[in-house]
Motif scaffolding. Sequence first.
Motif, mmCIF file in Angstrom:
data_model
loop_
_atom_site.group_PDB
_atom_site.id
_atom_site.type_symbol
_atom_site.label_atom_id
_atom_site.label_comp_id
_atom_site.label_asym_id
_atom_site.label_seq_id
_atom_site.Cartn_x
_atom_site.Cartn_y
_atom_site.Cartn_z
ATOM 1 N N GLU A 1 0.820 -1.214 0.000
ATOM 2 C CA GLU A 1 0.000 0.000 0.000
ATOM 3 C C GLU A 1 0.852 1.261 0.000
ATOM 4 N N GLN A 2 1.946 1.230 0.735
ATOM 5 C CA GLN A 2 2.820 2.396 0.796
ATOM 6 C C GLN A 2 4.235 1.969 0.435
ATOM 7 N N GLY A 3 4.843 2.671 -0.465
ATOM 8 C CA GLY A 3 6.214 2.357 -0.848
ATOM 9 C C GLY A 3 6.306 1.131 -1.736
ATOM 10 N N LEU A 4 7.521 0.658 -1.899
ATOM 11 C CA LEU A 4 7.777 -0.473 -2.791
ATOM 12 C C LEU A 4 8.153 -1.755 -2.045
ATOM 13 N N HIS A 5 8.509 -1.632 -0.781
ATOM 14 C CA HIS A 5 8.956 -2.801 -0.023
ATOM 15 C C HIS A 5 7.788 -3.476 0.671
ATOM 16 N N GLY A 6 7.741 -4.788 0.531
ATOM 17 C CA GLY A 6 6.668 -5.553 1.153
ATOM 18 C C GLY A 6 6.225 -6.689 0.251
ATOM 19 N N THR A 22 9.582 -8.130 -1.179
ATOM 20 C CA THR A 22 10.742 -7.282 -1.443
ATOM 21 C C THR A 22 11.232 -6.686 -0.132
ATOM 22 N N ASP A 23 12.506 -6.279 -0.146
ATOM 23 C CA ASP A 23 13.087 -5.670 1.048
ATOM 24 C C ASP A 23 13.967 -4.496 0.631
ATOM 25 N N SER A 24 14.711 -3.967 1.570
ATOM 26 C CA SER A 24 15.525 -2.774 1.291
ATOM 27 C C SER A 24 16.622 -3.030 0.268
ATOM 28 N N ARG A 25 16.975 -4.293 0.023
ATOM 29 C CA ARG A 25 18.011 -4.597 -0.981
ATOM 30 C C ARG A 25 17.433 -4.813 -2.375
ATOM 31 N N THR A 26 16.115 -4.881 -2.496
ATOM 32 C CA THR A 26 15.483 -5.072 -3.800
ATOM 33 C C THR A 26 15.584 -3.787 -4.605
ATOM 34 N N GLU A 27 15.951 -3.940 -5.882
ATOM 35 C CA GLU A 27 16.036 -2.799 -6.784
ATOM 36 C C GLU A 27 14.740 -2.697 -7.583
ATOM 37 N N PHE A 28 14.374 -1.469 -7.945
ATOM 38 C CA PHE A 28 13.164 -1.233 -8.733
ATOM 39 C C PHE A 28 13.514 -0.346 -9.918
ATOM 40 N N ASP A 29 13.048 -0.726 -11.094
ATOM 41 C CA ASP A 29 13.265 0.058 -12.311
ATOM 42 C C ASP A 29 11.889 0.391 -12.874
ATOM 43 N N GLN A 30 11.528 1.657 -12.813
ATOM 44 C CA GLN A 30 10.233 2.095 -13.311
ATOM 45 C C GLN A 30 10.381 2.954 -14.562
ATOM 46 N N ARG A 83 17.232 -13.943 -7.378
ATOM 47 C CA ARG A 83 18.580 -14.492 -7.250
ATOM 48 C C ARG A 83 18.711 -15.169 -5.898
ATOM 49 N N ASN A 84 19.158 -16.388 -5.940
ATOM 50 C CA ASN A 84 19.388 -17.146 -4.705
ATOM 51 C C ASN A 84 18.176 -17.105 -3.777
ATOM 52 N N GLY A 85 16.976 -17.214 -4.371
ATOM 53 C CA GLY A 85 15.759 -17.292 -3.589
ATOM 54 C C GLY A 85 15.196 -15.976 -3.106
ATOM 55 N N ARG A 86 15.804 -14.860 -3.459
ATOM 56 C CA ARG A 86 15.331 -13.555 -3.003
ATOM 57 C C ARG A 86 15.061 -12.650 -4.190
ATOM 58 N N VAL A 87 14.049 -11.785 -4.066
ATOM 59 C CA VAL A 87 13.714 -10.851 -5.145
ATOM 60 C C VAL A 87 14.825 -9.814 -5.227
ATOM 61 N N HIS A 88 15.563 -9.876 -6.322
ATOM 62 C CA HIS A 88 16.675 -8.945 -6.525
ATOM 63 C C HIS A 88 16.183 -7.633 -7.146
ATOM 64 N N GLU A 89 15.251 -7.751 -8.111
ATOM 65 C CA GLU A 89 14.803 -6.555 -8.817
ATOM 66 C C GLU A 89 13.415 -6.777 -9.406
ATOM 67 N N ILE A 90 12.645 -5.699 -9.460
ATOM 68 C CA ILE A 90 11.386 -5.688 -10.188
ATOM 69 C C ILE A 90 11.447 -4.524 -11.163
ATOM 70 N N ASP A 91 11.210 -4.828 -12.446
ATOM 71 C CA ASP A 91 11.255 -3.820 -13.504
ATOM 72 C C ASP A 91 9.869 -3.621 -14.090
ATOM 73 N N SER A 92 9.528 -2.385 -14.384
ATOM 74 C CA SER A 92 8.325 -2.156 -15.188
ATOM 75 C C SER A 92 8.666 -2.520 -16.624
#
Length: 112
Positions: free
Chosen positions: A56-61, A72-80, A96-105
């Motif tokens: 609901e707020q921000g990108l992490h969660g 996602t967490d503070s290490r996840t990258e976002f490309d919009q 990567r290695n079981g964790r969300v590394h990046e989400i791109d639009s």
Amino acid sequence: MRQSIAHTLAGTAARSTLAVMIAVVLGFGPDAALAKRGGRDDNRTEFYGIVQERPEQGLHGTWVIDGRTVATDSRTEFDQSEGRLDVGSCAKVHIRNGRVHEIDSEPMGHCR
């Protein structure tokens, strides 16, 4: 005459050894590069999908993209750069290695 045959055989062996060494180095080169970037290809996955839910707020969660729940967490990258990552938009998720590394639009055509 024996020395010249021995010399020729030694030269052939040296060239063969050099060719094998070059092949080995070229064969291992990509693996070494992947190790420096954070893992082998078999530890990476990616998928495209429509954003169905997002924090609901921000990108992490917690996100739901293409029916898959990802966190996602503070290490996840976002490309919009292709648009905002809103509900109904197309996204590419890099894991990567079981964790969300990046989400791109992504352009909607990648999700159809």
